[in-house]
Write a protein that holds these residues in place. Structure first.
Motif, short mmCIF file in Angstrom:
data_model
loop_
_atom_site.label_atom_id
_atom_site.label_comp_id
_atom_site.label_asym_id
_atom_site.label_seq_id
_atom_site.Cartn_x
_atom_site.Cartn_y
_atom_site.Cartn_z
N GLY A 93 -9.78 19.93 2.78
CA GLY A 93 -8.94 18.75 2.54
C GLY A 93 -8.04 18.45 3.72
N ASP A 94 -8.28 19.13 4.85
CA ASP A 94 -7.44 18.94 6.05
C ASP A 94 -7.86 17.67 6.81
N GLU A 124 -11.06 14.11 -0.26
CA GLU A 124 -9.92 13.21 -0.38
C GLU A 124 -8.95 13.60 -1.49
N LYS A 125 -9.41 14.45 -2.43
CA LYS A 125 -8.60 14.71 -3.63
C LYS A 125 -7.96 16.11 -3.63
N GLY A 145 -7.85 20.91 -11.79
CA GLY A 145 -7.87 20.09 -10.57
C GLY A 145 -8.93 20.56 -9.59
N SER A 146 -9.13 21.88 -9.50
CA SER A 146 -10.15 22.43 -8.59
C SER A 146 -11.56 22.04 -9.03
N VAL A 147 -11.75 21.88 -10.35
CA VAL A 147 -13.07 21.45 -10.84
C VAL A 147 -13.36 20.02 -10.37
N ALA A 153 -16.76 17.58 -3.88
CA ALA A 153 -17.47 18.34 -2.85
C ALA A 153 -18.97 18.37 -3.12
N LEU A 154 -19.33 18.58 -4.38
CA LEU A 154 -20.74 18.67 -4.76
C LEU A 154 -21.46 17.34 -4.55
#
Length: 482
Positions: A93-94, A124-125, A145-147, A153-154
């Motif tokens: 996310g950087d 972006e999230k 939130g990680s899901v 990402a997926l």
């Protein structure tokens, strides 16, 4: 009549539940097929022997510059050395840095040079995993939130092998069952641990257990039920991993009790750049007008920098007026975001309140060479985190030749600051008074005695070298490549 009424309600409810379960399974299977189709479309051609294997690492803060990031980049370099037909992907996310800037930062901070280019997938999230977004039920909020972040990402890149290298275990079933990936993880710190449960059960006040909860039996019981539920869910998602690597004996004990997947779990000590520090000459200290005490850790709440400052202030207060040499505390660490910067400002205010503002230095996001210079000049290496999962900074201090004073818990207690061939390698403490007393004791030792402890410590840290990490990491991830 009551029995008939119960049956007339229960049977349709069971039937409806069955239908909903079937629909959910069909939906998930459909999503999986759609993702697989999408993967084929994103590939320039169908699968063949020449197409590289995509190995993706989920590390939303890959540019943070901490110990977890060192593990990430060493792992990628290790895979690049071993496997020719592999392309490494990093989900990050950087977005404030380019891929080239991140790679340049890796070399500058860690002295790590990658063999092949890495593909960065910018997310972006990332704000969805920020603790500040969830003032209450933080663990659950960040995990859900990680899901969602994992889903982003997926959709952007479907890998063949997925490795969570930052502790977002709730993404594992997503990539395994919907992405069809082989999944592994490197656990630095369990999201929840039996220690955390005992803190709530015993109504202890900590940075993650507020006073208003500890003072209320109702809130304490409610939080305990919440933690137990979360621990159950955490165990469920973690156990679906094909390969589990943990960074210390302390983490291993917690993960085995929570995930119950001993057959695929192994300890892989983090890579510490021991070799780089070994060229710092070890010799009896020359008479000096100033001793420095150095702390190396990110500016996060659990690192407990206030304890270091308070113990140092107590040490100065108890030191006889006019006694030489003078003392300096140097706090070295990385700032990831605005919250970390605010934390540093609060620490500076604490220094002023305690009257040690001129005796404490803050060195933030410094280059590797400057870190090395500070460690070479230091007498004591300081660490204060309770239940630190491992403690790369502790190993670096010992390799550089400082006399380490670490917290009497977690990785430092079980794996690092342990006797080597029957000889003392450092010291442990667990309270403000204890830290101040032990620092005073270390400084009271003769330079020859300190040199003996430093030499023992340096000899003991070879088991945390880059080479040892590479060997154990490759052995652990081998099942993912079969």
């Amino acid at each position: 009549s009551c029995f008939r009424l119960l049956c007339s309600l229960l049977i349709p409810a069971l039937f409806l539940s069955g239908i909903l379960c079937i629909c959910l399974v069909v939906l998930l299977w459909g999503i999986r097929l759609w993702i697989q189709q999408r993967k084929k479309q994103l590939s320039s051609a169908g699968r063949d022997e020449k197409q590289p294997l995509l190995v993706a690492f989920f590390h939303p803060y890959c540019n943070a510059g901490g110990g977890g990031e060192r593990v990430l980049w060493c792992a990628i370099r290790t895979l690049q050395k071993k496997y020719r037909n592999v392309t490494c992907v990093v989900y990050t996310g950087d977005r404030d840095a380019t891929g080239e800037e991140i790679v340049e930062g890796i070399f500058r901070r860690f002295n790590i040079k990658l063999i092949h280019p890495v593909k960065f997938v910018f997310l972006e999230k990332r704000y969805l995993v920020e603790a500040s977004l969830y003032p209450h039920f933080t663990l659950l909020g960040q995990s859900l939130g990680s899901v969602l972040l994992g889903w982003e990402a997926l959709l952007k890149c479907v890998p063949d092998i997925y490795i969570d290298s930052m502790g977002y275990a709730f993404t594992l079933p997503l990539f395994k069952y919907l992405g069809g990936c082989r999944v592994g993880c490197y656990v630095h710190y369990p999201t929840i641990s039996t220690d955390m449960l005992s803190v709530v059960r015993n109504q202890d006040t900590r940075f993650n257990n507020a006073a208003f909860i500890t003072n209320s039996p109702f809130f304490s019981k409610f939080k305990l039920v919440y933690y137990c539920f979360f621990a159950f869910m955490y165990g469920l998602v973690g156990s679906c991993s094909d390969v589990i690597m943990v960074n210390s004996s302390w983490t291993l004990n917690h993960i085995l009790s929570l995930w119950r997947a001993g057959a695929c779990t192994s300890v892989v000590y983090p890579p510490c750049d021991v070799q780089t520090f070994l060229d710092i000459p070890l010799e009896v200290e020359k008479s000096t007008s100033e001793y420095s005490i150095v702390s190396v850790s990110q500016f996060r709440p659990e690192k407990d920098h206030p304890l270091q400052i308070r113990a140092f202030a107590k040490l100065l207060k108890e030191k006889r007026v006019g006694q030489q040499p003078s003392l300096k505390l140097i706090l070295i660490g990385g700032c990831r975001n605005q919250q970390d910067e605010e934390r540093v400002n609060n620490l500076k205010r604490l220094c002023e309140e305690l009257g040690v503002g001129n005796d404490v230095m803050f060195r933030i996001n410094i280059p590797f060479e400057e870190l090395k210079r500070h460690l070479a000049e230091a007498t004591i290496g300081l660490h204060t985190m309770w239940n630190e999962h491992f403690g790369i900074g502790v190993v670096e201090c010992m390799a550089a030749g400082t006399v380490i004073l670490a917290h009497n818990s977690g990785g430092p207690k079980l794996d690092i600051v342990v006797p080597y061939e029957g000889h003392v390698t450092g010291f442990l403490a667990d309270s403000e008074d204890n830290y101040a007393e032990t620092m005073a004791y270390i400084l009271s030792l003769s330079p020859e005695k300190r040199l003996e402890i430093r030499e023992n410590a340096r000899r003991s840290v070879h088991r945390f070298s880059n080479q040892h990490f590479e060997d154990t990491f490759l052995l652990s991830v081998e099942p993912l490549f079969k």
